[in-house]
Write an enzyme that holds these catalytic residues in place. Structure first.
Site, PDB file in Angstrom:
ATOM      1  N   ASN A  72      22.353   9.804 -24.775  1.00 53.18           N
ATOM      2  CA  ASN A  72      22.509  11.226 -24.479  1.00 53.18           C
ATOM      3  C   ASN A  72      23.856  11.427 -23.771  1.00 53.18           C
ATOM      4  OD1 ASN A  72      21.349  13.839 -22.427  1.00 53.18           O
ATOM      5  ND2 ASN A  72      21.468  13.952 -24.634  1.00 53.18           N
TER       6      ASN A  72
ATOM      7  N   HIS B 137      29.882   9.650 -19.281  1.00 49.47           N
ATOM      8  CA  HIS B 137      29.842   8.397 -20.043  1.00 49.47           C
ATOM      9  C   HIS B 137      31.172   8.163 -20.767  1.00 49.47           C
ATOM     10  CE1 HIS B 137      25.410   9.561 -20.194  1.00 49.47           C
ATOM     11  NE2 HIS B 137      25.377   8.372 -19.635  1.00 49.47           N
TER      12      HIS B 137
ATOM     13  N   ARG C  54      19.958  14.478 -17.044  1.00 52.62           N
ATOM     14  CA  ARG C  54      18.809  15.174 -16.462  1.00 52.62           C
ATOM     15  C   ARG C  54      19.099  16.648 -16.171  1.00 52.62           C
ATOM     16  NH1 ARG C  54      18.415   9.845 -14.719  1.00 52.62           N
ATOM     17  NH2 ARG C  54      16.385   8.943 -15.204  1.00 52.62           N
TER      18      ARG C  54
HETATM   19  P1  AMP Z   1      23.004   6.491 -17.639  1.00 53.31           P
HETATM   20  O1  AMP Z   1      23.120   6.724 -19.102  1.00 53.31           O
HETATM   21  O2  AMP Z   1      22.571   7.693 -16.861  1.00 53.31           O
HETATM   22  O3  AMP Z   1      22.206   5.251 -17.316  1.00 53.31           O
HETATM   23  O4  AMP Z   1      24.466   6.192 -17.115  1.00 53.31           O
HETATM   24  C1  AMP Z   1      25.254   5.180 -17.702  1.00 53.31           C
HETATM   25  C2  AMP Z   1      26.508   4.998 -16.910  1.00 53.31           C
HETATM   26  O5  AMP Z   1      27.241   6.236 -16.858  1.00 53.31           O
HETATM   27  C3  AMP Z   1      26.261   4.590 -15.441  1.00 53.31           C
HETATM   28  O6  AMP Z   1      27.229   3.629 -15.050  1.00 53.31           O
HETATM   29  C4  AMP Z   1      26.445   5.898 -14.709  1.00 53.31           C
HETATM   30  O7  AMP Z   1      26.840   5.730 -13.352  1.00 53.31           O
HETATM   31  C5  AMP Z   1      27.549   6.540 -15.517  1.00 53.31           C
HETATM   32  N1  AMP Z   1      27.558   7.996 -15.316  1.00 53.31           N
HETATM   33  C6  AMP Z   1      26.517   8.859 -15.488  1.00 53.31           C
HETATM   34  N2  AMP Z   1      26.893  10.113 -15.173  1.00 53.31           N
HETATM   35  C7  AMP Z   1      28.186  10.050 -14.784  1.00 53.31           C
HETATM   36  C8  AMP Z   1      29.138  11.007 -14.320  1.00 53.31           C
HETATM   37  N3  AMP Z   1      28.833  12.298 -14.196  1.00 53.31           N
HETATM   38  N4  AMP Z   1      30.383  10.576 -14.012  1.00 53.31           N
HETATM   39  C9  AMP Z   1      30.714   9.262 -14.134  1.00 53.31           C
HETATM   40  N5  AMP Z   1      29.856   8.304 -14.559  1.00 53.31           N
HETATM   41  C10 AMP Z   1      28.615   8.690 -14.878  1.00 53.31           C
END
Ligand code: AMP
Length: 283
Positions: free
Chosen positions: A32, A37, A189
């Protein structure tokens, strides 16, 4: 860009690349994909020669309060965004592939107290789930560099500890939190917010920035700052779990002399559990 679903094919491709002297950079995600990301992928391109992005919704890190089934999944859009961002390989395994006994990694580490604090206090088992999946992904991908976002700051600190404790030769790179124009951190989220909650959501970051400014101005009554911010968030309609000022390197309680601090918060807004943080260097 290759799309791979099995560990065997992933390993074969990585071995080939390594034999050709390529440097592998891993970007783990739960899909997503949003601008946060993609900033990780962009940074990853500067850290090595082959960017591997994983998309895997890790069952082990969900608890009862968040329905695993409701987590947004957009594989088609994700693949096109990654193609555009020039990722070299996307690893999209099924649960059974990652958690097969064949890929079990014995970390054998005493559990760090940090796993039970902040987010860990409210989501039992959450960081064990993170460590389980990240250790497996490291093992499967054998990257030279792995890139994580500062958005999940406690996760970042725990992963750095994991790498240190296991003596892995993986450089951890961190990328600043990417935000909407009104300050709200990009997050999958955020999709759970209705219009009025969405309008209110940037208040969380605004409170943290405000605390940071007070600390920069010399305020050291951290417990009071935490309490006041939590009260204001409650009045605004959030249900805060914690607002906490910590040592940014260790995430231990910040003391008077701590010169690099992280101000972290988690708060529910309707069905969305929002987390955010700001980092402040005190000169
Ligand atoms: P997730 O898909 O939520 O598990 O996140 C995957 C990676 O993206 C993790 O290293 C998160 O810290 C990073 N991430 C998620 N949201 C952000 C954001 N707004 N800014 C920078 N990195 C992010």
């Amino acid at each position: 860009m290759q799309t791979v679903t099995t560990v065997a094919v992933l390993r074969r491709q990585i071995s080939l690349w390594k034999s050709q002297g390529e440097r592998i950079v891993l970007v783990p995600t739960m899909g997503n994909l949003h601008a946060g990301h993609l900033a990780l992928v962009e940074h990853a391109r500067t850290c090595g020669s082959k960017v591997v992005c994983s998309i895997f919704v890790n069952t082990l890190q969900f608890d009862r309060e968040e329905d695993l089934a409701a987590y947004p999944r957009t594989p088609r859009e994700d693949l096109s965004a990654l193609q555009h961002a020039r990722a070299d390989l996307v690893f999209m395994p099924e649960h059974e592939e990652v958690y097969s006994e064949r890929h079990h990694v014995h970390t054998n580490l005493p559990e760090h107290p940090l796993h039970q604090q902040l987010c860990g206090q409210f989501r039992p088992g959450f960081f064990d789930g993170i460590v389980a999946v990240v250790a497996r992904l490291f093992h499967m991908t054998d990257p030279d560099v792995a890139v994580f976002g500062e958005k999940d700051y406690q996760q970042l600190v725990i992963i750095k500890q994991l790498v240190r404790n296991l003596g892995l030769e993986i450089r951890i790179e961190q990328v600043p939190t990417q935000r909407e124009d009104d300050g709200l951190a990009f997050s999958s989220r955020n999709a759970y917010l209705d219009d009025s909650q969405r309008a209110l959501a940037p208040r969380l970051y605004a409170e943290l920035v405000n605390m940071g400014q007070q600390v920069e101005a010399g305020e050291r009554s951290y417990a009071r700052l935490e309490r006041q911010a939590a009260d204001r968030l409650k009045q605004a309609g959030f249900h805060p779990e914690y607002v906490s000022i910590r040592d940014a390197d260790t995430l231990e309680e910040a003391r008077r002399g701590t010169d690099f601090i992280a101000i972290l918060a988690a708060a529910w807004l309707g069905k969305a559990r929002l987390i955010d943080n700001v980092l402040v260097r005190i000169s």
